[in-house]
Enzyme design. Sequence first.
Site, PDB file in Angstrom:
ATOM      1  N   GLY A  43       0.765  -1.249   0.000  1.00  0.00           N
ATOM      2  CA  GLY A  43       0.000   0.000   0.000  1.00  0.00           C
ATOM      3  C   GLY A  43       0.792   1.294   0.000  1.00  0.00           C
ATOM      4  O   GLY A  43       0.298   2.313  -0.474  1.00  0.00           O
ATOM      5  N   GLU A  98       4.389   3.856   5.873  1.00  0.00           N
ATOM      6  CA  GLU A  98       3.149   3.071   5.841  1.00  0.00           C
ATOM      7  C   GLU A  98       2.067   3.813   5.058  1.00  0.00           C
ATOM      8  O   GLU A  98       2.083   5.045   4.993  1.00  0.00           O
ATOM      9  CB  GLU A  98       2.651   2.849   7.277  1.00  0.00           C
ATOM     10  CG  GLU A  98       2.862   1.449   7.791  1.00  0.00           C
ATOM     11  CD  GLU A  98       1.919   0.411   7.194  1.00  0.00           C
ATOM     12  OE1 GLU A  98       1.436   0.588   6.057  1.00  0.00           O
ATOM     13  OE2 GLU A  98       1.668  -0.593   7.878  1.00  0.00           O
ATOM     14  N   ASP A  99       1.115   3.055   4.520  1.00  0.00           N
ATOM     15  CA  ASP A  99      -0.009   3.709   3.842  1.00  0.00           C
ATOM     16  C   ASP A  99      -1.017   4.265   4.841  1.00  0.00           C
ATOM     17  O   ASP A  99      -1.381   5.425   4.784  1.00  0.00           O
ATOM     18  CB  ASP A  99      -0.700   2.738   2.852  1.00  0.00           C
ATOM     19  CG  ASP A  99      -1.122   1.412   3.488  1.00  0.00           C
ATOM     20  OD1 ASP A  99      -0.823   1.173   4.676  1.00  0.00           O
ATOM     21  OD2 ASP A  99      -1.758   0.609   2.785  1.00  0.00           O
ATOM     22  N   ASP A 102      -4.384   1.933  11.035  1.00  0.00           N
ATOM     23  CA  ASP A 102      -5.788   1.713  11.369  1.00  0.00           C
ATOM     24  C   ASP A 102      -5.844   1.299  12.845  1.00  0.00           C
ATOM     25  O   ASP A 102      -5.795   2.154  13.727  1.00  0.00           O
ATOM     26  CB  ASP A 102      -6.332   0.643  10.408  1.00  0.00           C
ATOM     27  CG  ASP A 102      -7.811   0.405  10.533  1.00  0.00           C
ATOM     28  OD1 ASP A 102      -8.527   1.299  11.002  1.00  0.00           O
ATOM     29  OD2 ASP A 102      -8.278  -0.694  10.159  1.00  0.00           O
ATOM     30  N   GLY A 104      -3.409  -0.200  14.242  1.00  0.00           N
ATOM     31  CA  GLY A 104      -2.019  -0.078  14.663  1.00  0.00           C
ATOM     32  C   GLY A 104      -1.331  -1.429  14.811  1.00  0.00           C
ATOM     33  O   GLY A 104      -0.132  -1.493  15.096  1.00  0.00           O
ATOM     34  N   THR A 106      -0.452  -3.756  12.579  1.00  0.00           N
ATOM     35  CA  THR A 106       0.617  -3.986  11.606  1.00  0.00           C
ATOM     36  C   THR A 106       1.881  -3.235  11.999  1.00  0.00           C
ATOM     37  O   THR A 106       2.984  -3.789  12.005  1.00  0.00           O
ATOM     38  CB  THR A 106       0.161  -3.520  10.208  1.00  0.00           C
ATOM     39  OG1 THR A 106      -1.114  -4.099   9.924  1.00  0.00           O
ATOM     40  CG2 THR A 106       1.148  -3.911   9.139  1.00  0.00           C
ATOM     41  N   LYS A 130      -6.254   6.575  10.952  1.00  0.00           N
ATOM     42  CA  LYS A 130      -7.647   6.516  11.436  1.00  0.00           C
ATOM     43  C   LYS A 130      -7.579   6.422  12.945  1.00  0.00           C
ATOM     44  O   LYS A 130      -7.616   5.331  13.510  1.00  0.00           O
ATOM     45  CB  LYS A 130      -8.325   5.240  10.902  1.00  0.00           C
ATOM     46  CG  LYS A 130      -8.974   5.352   9.553  1.00  0.00           C
ATOM     47  CD  LYS A 130      -9.754   4.059   9.287  1.00  0.00           C
ATOM     48  CE  LYS A 130      -9.752   3.715   7.824  1.00  0.00           C
ATOM     49  NZ  LYS A 130     -10.247   2.346   7.572  1.00  0.00           N
ATOM     50  N   PHE A 151     -13.715   2.883   4.934  1.00  0.00           N
ATOM     51  CA  PHE A 151     -12.685   2.152   4.198  1.00  0.00           C
ATOM     52  C   PHE A 151     -12.222   3.026   3.039  1.00  0.00           C
ATOM     53  O   PHE A 151     -12.998   3.368   2.150  1.00  0.00           O
ATOM     54  CB  PHE A 151     -13.205   0.808   3.687  1.00  0.00           C
ATOM     55  CG  PHE A 151     -12.097  -0.096   3.258  1.00  0.00           C
ATOM     56  CD1 PHE A 151     -11.334  -0.784   4.199  1.00  0.00           C
ATOM     57  CD2 PHE A 151     -11.770  -0.225   1.916  1.00  0.00           C
ATOM     58  CE1 PHE A 151     -10.272  -1.592   3.802  1.00  0.00           C
ATOM     59  CE2 PHE A 151     -10.710  -1.035   1.510  1.00  0.00           C
ATOM     60  CZ  PHE A 151      -9.965  -1.715   2.461  1.00  0.00           C
ATOM     61  N   ASP A 158      -5.730  -0.252  -1.604  1.00  0.00           N
ATOM     62  CA  ASP A 158      -6.554  -1.067  -2.506  1.00  0.00           C
ATOM     63  C   ASP A 158      -7.910  -1.422  -1.910  1.00  0.00           C
ATOM     64  O   ASP A 158      -8.118  -1.396  -0.702  1.00  0.00           O
ATOM     65  CB  ASP A 158      -5.839  -2.375  -2.832  1.00  0.00           C
ATOM     66  CG  ASP A 158      -5.836  -3.341  -1.636  1.00  0.00           C
ATOM     67  OD1 ASP A 158      -5.315  -2.954  -0.579  1.00  0.00           O
ATOM     68  OD2 ASP A 158      -6.383  -4.452  -1.763  1.00  0.00           O
ATOM     69  N   ARG A 164      -5.435   0.955  -6.805  1.00  0.00           N
ATOM     70  CA  ARG A 164      -4.248   1.544  -6.176  1.00  0.00           C
ATOM     71  C   ARG A 164      -3.758   2.757  -6.970  1.00  0.00           C
ATOM     72  O   ARG A 164      -3.069   3.621  -6.446  1.00  0.00           O
ATOM     73  CB  ARG A 164      -3.115   0.513  -6.100  1.00  0.00           C
ATOM     74  CG  ARG A 164      -3.381  -0.649  -5.144  1.00  0.00           C
ATOM     75  CD  ARG A 164      -2.098  -1.441  -4.937  1.00  0.00           C
ATOM     76  NE  ARG A 164      -2.321  -2.760  -4.361  1.00  0.00           N
ATOM     77  CZ  ARG A 164      -2.400  -3.011  -3.056  1.00  0.00           C
ATOM     78  NH1 ARG A 164      -2.278  -2.044  -2.184  1.00  0.00           N
ATOM     79  NH2 ARG A 164      -2.592  -4.235  -2.615  1.00  0.00           N
TER      80      ARG A 164
HETATM   81  P1  IMP Z   1      -3.837  -2.058  11.033  1.00  0.00           P
HETATM   82  O1  IMP Z   1      -2.906  -3.178  11.286  1.00  0.00           O
HETATM   83  O2  IMP Z   1      -5.223  -2.317  11.577  1.00  0.00           O
HETATM   84  O3  IMP Z   1      -3.314  -0.715  11.496  1.00  0.00           O
HETATM   85  O4  IMP Z   1      -4.074  -1.998   9.474  1.00  0.00           O
HETATM   86  C1  IMP Z   1      -3.091  -1.519   8.651  1.00  0.00           C
HETATM   87  C2  IMP Z   1      -3.136  -2.096   7.266  1.00  0.00           C
HETATM   88  O5  IMP Z   1      -4.453  -2.508   6.871  1.00  0.00           O
HETATM   89  C3  IMP Z   1      -2.719  -1.008   6.317  1.00  0.00           C
HETATM   90  O6  IMP Z   1      -1.341  -1.056   6.083  1.00  0.00           O
HETATM   91  C4  IMP Z   1      -3.555  -1.295   5.092  1.00  0.00           C
HETATM   92  O7  IMP Z   1      -2.852  -2.146   4.217  1.00  0.00           O
HETATM   93  C5  IMP Z   1      -4.794  -1.987   5.602  1.00  0.00           C
HETATM   94  N1  IMP Z   1      -5.907  -1.028   5.774  1.00  0.00           N
HETATM   95  C6  IMP Z   1      -6.420  -0.550   6.930  1.00  0.00           C
HETATM   96  N2  IMP Z   1      -7.423   0.309   6.716  1.00  0.00           N
HETATM   97  C7  IMP Z   1      -7.550   0.389   5.382  1.00  0.00           C
HETATM   98  C8  IMP Z   1      -8.429   1.144   4.518  1.00  0.00           C
HETATM   99  O8  IMP Z   1      -9.316   1.921   4.942  1.00  0.00           O
HETATM  100  N3  IMP Z   1      -8.243   0.957   3.177  1.00  0.00           N
HETATM  101  C9  IMP Z   1      -7.296   0.121   2.665  1.00  0.00           C
HETATM  102  N4  IMP Z   1      -6.465  -0.586   3.433  1.00  0.00           N
HETATM  103  C10 IMP Z   1      -6.589  -0.457   4.777  1.00  0.00           C
END
Ligand code: IMP
Length: 174
Positions: A43, A98-99, A102, A104, A106, A130, A151, A158, A164
């Site tokens: 991403g 990072e993209d 969300d 956190g 990842t 977010k 989302f 994506d 993308r």
């Molecule tokens: P986390 O681990 O919940 O913080 O999610 C992070 C990963 O989930 C990001 O690096 C994205 O690849 C994917 N992701 C989370 N939210 C979105 C979204 O709204 N659109 C697309 N990808 C997302």
Amino acid sequence: MELPKHRVILTQEQIQARIPELARQIEQDMGTENPLVVVVLKGAFIFAADLIRNFNFPHQVDFISISSYGSATESTGVVKLLKDLDEPIKGRTVLLVEDIVDTGLTLHYLYEMLKIREPKRIEVAAFLSKKARREYNVPVKFVGFEVPNVFVVGYGLDYKQMYRNLPFVIGIEE
Ligand code: IMP
């Protein structure tokens, strides 16, 4: 290319105005430290490409790939390392790109994994955040934009591996 039902969250103009600002902030923070820019695939690749083209200081680029989501829009809570770094990071300043942050999860996983390798420091640049969804408290020093709890898709992010390439960010309305 037909888009799913959506509303525009960030225009191309807003994004392109913000990137140089972020690059300057990063330069002030680590411009003298020859950072290793670690791009989190997939991403972040568009954001990282625009960001580093605004860097006027020495740096190197490496890639790491992890998976946390399937093709669905909700996290599985499982993180898997798909591709590791090519470069050692011991003693180095690392900029993790990072993209979106969300929950956190990842970022938390990546941060802890890289910290074990004893870098000088790790800072995070995330295109989007977010905040309302945060479950893991990971320090994100550089944030492009805070976005609402929808989302979001485009500019590297994506929806079922598509869209993308959009130069703007939309929120999918399901
Ligand atoms: P986390 O681990 O919940 O913080 O999610 C992070 C990963 O989930 C990001 O690096 C994205 O690849 C994917 N992701 C989370 N939210 C979105 C979204 O709204 N659109 C697309 N990808 C997302």
